[in-house]
Design a protein around this motif. Structure first.
Motif, mmCIF file in Angstrom:
data_model
loop_
_atom_site.group_PDB
_atom_site.id
_atom_site.type_symbol
_atom_site.label_atom_id
_atom_site.label_comp_id
_atom_site.label_asym_id
_atom_site.label_seq_id
_atom_site.Cartn_x
_atom_site.Cartn_y
_atom_site.Cartn_z
ATOM 1 N N LYS A 16 8.986 -4.060 0.918
ATOM 2 C CA LYS A 16 7.480 -3.802 0.256
ATOM 3 C C LYS A 16 7.316 -2.265 -0.661
ATOM 4 N N VAL A 17 6.965 -2.616 -1.710
ATOM 5 C CA VAL A 17 6.670 -2.407 -2.670
ATOM 6 C C VAL A 17 5.307 -1.018 -1.738
ATOM 7 N N ILE A 18 6.105 0.507 -2.255
ATOM 8 C CA ILE A 18 5.490 1.377 -1.316
ATOM 9 C C ILE A 18 4.217 2.561 -3.135
ATOM 10 N N ASP A 19 4.404 2.033 -4.520
ATOM 11 C CA ASP A 19 4.487 2.367 -4.898
ATOM 12 C C ASP A 19 5.328 2.194 -6.875
ATOM 13 N N ILE A 23 10.822 1.244 -3.058
ATOM 14 C CA ILE A 23 10.925 -0.075 -1.791
ATOM 15 C C ILE A 23 10.568 0.247 -0.592
ATOM 16 N N VAL A 24 10.153 -0.434 0.036
ATOM 17 C CA VAL A 24 11.115 0.262 1.831
ATOM 18 C C VAL A 24 10.885 -1.488 2.310
ATOM 19 N N ASP A 25 12.541 -1.130 3.086
ATOM 20 C CA ASP A 25 12.813 -2.859 3.151
ATOM 21 C C ASP A 25 12.274 -2.799 4.967
ATOM 22 N N GLY A 26 12.831 -3.873 5.947
ATOM 23 C CA GLY A 26 12.518 -4.022 6.820
ATOM 24 C C GLY A 26 12.726 -3.232 7.710
ATOM 25 N N ASP A 27 13.700 -2.193 7.493
ATOM 26 C CA ASP A 27 14.564 -1.424 8.143
ATOM 27 C C ASP A 27 13.863 -0.149 8.166
ATOM 28 N N GLU A 28 12.619 0.168 6.946
ATOM 29 C CA GLU A 28 12.106 0.895 6.411
ATOM 30 C C GLU A 28 12.968 2.340 6.170
ATOM 31 N N LYS A 29 13.614 2.047 5.190
ATOM 32 C CA LYS A 29 14.727 2.673 4.367
ATOM 33 C C LYS A 29 14.091 2.486 3.132
ATOM 34 N N SER A 30 13.863 4.011 2.547
ATOM 35 C CA SER A 30 13.472 3.969 1.265
ATOM 36 C C SER A 30 14.462 3.806 0.073
ATOM 37 N N TYR A 31 13.969 3.346 -1.278
ATOM 38 C CA TYR A 31 14.629 3.460 -2.957
ATOM 39 C C TYR A 31 13.961 3.141 -3.550
ATOM 40 N N TYR A 37 8.100 -3.146 -9.986
ATOM 41 C CA TYR A 37 7.335 -4.329 -10.241
ATOM 42 C C TYR A 37 6.775 -5.136 -8.663
ATOM 43 N N ARG A 38 5.959 -5.564 -8.963
ATOM 44 C CA ARG A 38 5.276 -6.150 -7.651
ATOM 45 C C ARG A 38 5.274 -7.715 -8.390
ATOM 46 N N GLU A 39 4.875 -8.741 -7.184
ATOM 47 C CA GLU A 39 4.505 -10.449 -7.775
ATOM 48 C C GLU A 39 3.693 -10.483 -8.631
ATOM 49 N N VAL A 40 3.113 -9.913 -9.077
ATOM 50 C CA VAL A 40 1.443 -10.210 -9.279
ATOM 51 C C VAL A 40 1.012 -9.709 -11.180
ATOM 52 N N ASP A 41 2.660 -8.665 -11.714
ATOM 53 C CA ASP A 41 3.445 -8.046 -12.764
ATOM 54 C C ASP A 41 3.452 -8.966 -13.455
#
Length: 103
Positions: A16-19, A23-31, A37-41
């Motif tokens: 999930k893109v936060i900003d 990004i945050v993965d399914g375990d809520e670990k952030s990177y 970039y988002r898929e709409v970029d």
């Protein structure tokens, strides 16, 4: 960015893109990254924000490298070379180089 493949439309999204940098993965670990970039970029956005400065610096005599790294089918070839009527980063870089030569 590469359009989703048919098999991906129903796939569970793990990231999930936060900003623009996180990004945050399914375990809520952030990177955190320099740019996310988002898929709409658009590929043009990627070029303008991440590649154009490298190309222009190379034209000024500095070393520069652009490379695509990632999982299979993640859009590396699409982003670098485009598809059909969509330019990729390589074409955009060549456009920048030849425009500079013609100045």
């Amino acid at each position: 960015m590469r359009p989703p493949l048919p098999r991906e439309s129903e796939a569970e999204i793990y990231w999930k893109v936060i900003d623009d940098n996180t990004i945050v993965d399914g375990d809520e670990k952030s990177y955190t990254f320099d740019q996310v970039y988002r898929e709409v970029d658009l590929t043009q956005d990627v070029y303008d924000n991440s590649a154009k400065d490298v190309v222009e610096s190379a034209m000024a005599g500095y070393n520069g490298t652009l490379f695509a790294y990632g999982q299979t089918a993640s859009g590396k070839t699409y982003t670098m070379f485009g598809m059909d009527n969509t330019e990729g980063i390589v074409q955009m870089a060549l456009d920048t180089i030849f425009a500079k030569i013609l100045e």
